[in-house]
Design a protein around this motif. Structure first.
Motif, PDB file in Angstrom:
ATOM      1  N   PHE A   6      -1.057   8.635  -1.797  1.00 11.10           N
ATOM      2  CA  PHE A   6      -1.394   8.449  -0.389  1.00 11.10           C
ATOM      3  C   PHE A   6      -2.141   7.122  -0.198  1.00 11.10           C
ATOM      4  N   ASP A   7      -3.113   6.849  -1.077  1.00  9.16           N
ATOM      5  CA  ASP A   7      -3.871   5.602  -0.979  1.00  9.16           C
ATOM      6  C   ASP A   7      -2.968   4.386  -1.167  1.00  9.16           C
ATOM      7  N   ALA A   8      -2.023   4.481  -2.083  1.00  9.52           N
ATOM      8  CA  ALA A   8      -1.099   3.378  -2.329  1.00  9.52           C
ATOM      9  C   ALA A   8      -0.213   3.128  -1.105  1.00  9.52           C
ATOM     10  N   ILE A   9       0.303   4.201  -0.526  1.00  4.87           N
ATOM     11  CA  ILE A   9       1.142   4.054   0.677  1.00  4.87           C
ATOM     12  C   ILE A   9       0.316   3.489   1.814  1.00  4.87           C
ATOM     13  N   LYS A  10      -0.898   3.969   1.981  1.00  2.00           N
ATOM     14  CA  LYS A  10      -1.779   3.481   3.038  1.00  2.00           C
ATOM     15  C   LYS A  10      -2.070   1.988   2.842  1.00  2.00           C
ATOM     16  N   ALA A  11      -2.296   1.567   1.598  1.00  2.00           N
ATOM     17  CA  ALA A  11      -2.552   0.150   1.313  1.00  2.00           C
ATOM     18  C   ALA A  11      -1.343  -0.706   1.698  1.00  2.00           C
ATOM     19  N   LEU A  12      -0.152  -0.214   1.392  1.00  2.00           N
ATOM     20  CA  LEU A  12       1.060  -0.951   1.763  1.00  2.00           C
ATOM     21  C   LEU A  12       1.192  -1.062   3.281  1.00  2.00           C
ATOM     22  N   LEU A  13       0.912   0.028   3.968  1.00  2.00           N
ATOM     23  CA  LEU A  13       0.999   0.009   5.427  1.00  2.00           C
ATOM     24  C   LEU A  13      -0.033  -0.952   6.019  1.00  2.00           C
ATOM     25  N   ASP A  14      -1.229  -0.969   5.433  1.00  2.00           N
ATOM     26  CA  ASP A  14      -2.265  -1.890   5.906  1.00  2.00           C
ATOM     27  C   ASP A  14      -1.858  -3.345   5.719  1.00  2.00           C
ATOM     28  N   GLU A  15      -1.033  -3.606   4.699  1.00  2.00           N
ATOM     29  CA  GLU A  15      -0.530  -4.963   4.452  1.00  2.00           C
ATOM     30  C   GLU A  15       0.697  -5.279   5.308  1.00  2.00           C
ATOM     31  N   GLY A  16       1.164  -4.303   6.084  1.00  2.98           N
ATOM     32  CA  GLY A  16       2.331  -4.511   6.925  1.00  2.98           C
ATOM     33  C   GLY A  16       3.647  -4.361   6.181  1.00  2.98           C
ATOM     34  N   LYS A  17       3.607  -3.755   4.990  1.00  2.00           N
ATOM     35  CA  LYS A  17       4.817  -3.573   4.186  1.00  2.00           C
ATOM     36  C   LYS A  17       5.349  -2.153   4.370  1.00  2.00           C
ATOM     37  N   THR A  18       6.660  -2.009   4.221  1.00  5.81           N
ATOM     38  CA  THR A  18       7.289  -0.703   4.262  1.00  5.81           C
ATOM     39  C   THR A  18       7.228  -0.084   2.874  1.00  5.81           C
ATOM     40  N   PRO A  19       6.649   1.111   2.751  1.00  4.64           N
ATOM     41  CA  PRO A  19       6.536   1.743   1.432  1.00  4.64           C
ATOM     42  C   PRO A  19       7.904   2.059   0.833  1.00  4.64           C
ATOM     43  N   THR A  20       8.105   1.623  -0.383  1.00  3.30           N
ATOM     44  CA  THR A  20       9.261   2.008  -1.184  1.00  3.30           C
ATOM     45  C   THR A  20       8.700   2.579  -2.477  1.00  3.30           C
ATOM     46  N   VAL A  21       9.551   3.195  -3.263  1.00  2.00           N
ATOM     47  CA  VAL A  21       9.086   3.777  -4.524  1.00  2.00           C
ATOM     48  C   VAL A  21       8.502   2.685  -5.420  1.00  2.00           C
TER      49      VAL A  21
END
Length: 89
Positions: A6-21
């Motif tokens: 969850f933290d990793a996905i949230k970090a990606l979203l905060d960077e404006g990136k779309t979460p991928t595996v």
């Protein structure tokens, strides 16, 4: 969903990136099995709002844990004080 994922996905979203595996795996702070990462990313892609709902429930859970921890510490101090009083008599 695993809190670390969850933290990793949230970090990606905060960077404006779309979460991928792959991106999510690169952001992890500890080893997580690939099926857990895939499930988390799939859950996010199926329901992007789930990340916000999870954030709210995680905050509530953290507050509850800190309240319990504080209560445990108070009980331990009370037990020590009672033991000291009993030894004094």
């Amino acid at each position: 969903m695993n809190a670390v994922v969850f933290d990793a996905i949230k970090a990606l979203l905060d960077e404006g990136k779309t979460p991928t595996v792959a991106l999510t795996k690169s952001k992890l702070t500890q080893p997580i099995p690939l099926p857990v990462i895939i499930a988390a990313v799939s859950q996010y892609k199926n329901n992007p709002d789930s990340i916000h709902n999870l954030a709210k429930s995680t905050n509530v859970a953290v507050e509850a844990v800190s309240d319990v921890s504080q209560l445990d510490r108070i009980e331990q101090k009370l037990d020590r004080l009672l033991a000291l009083l009993e030894n004094k008599n």
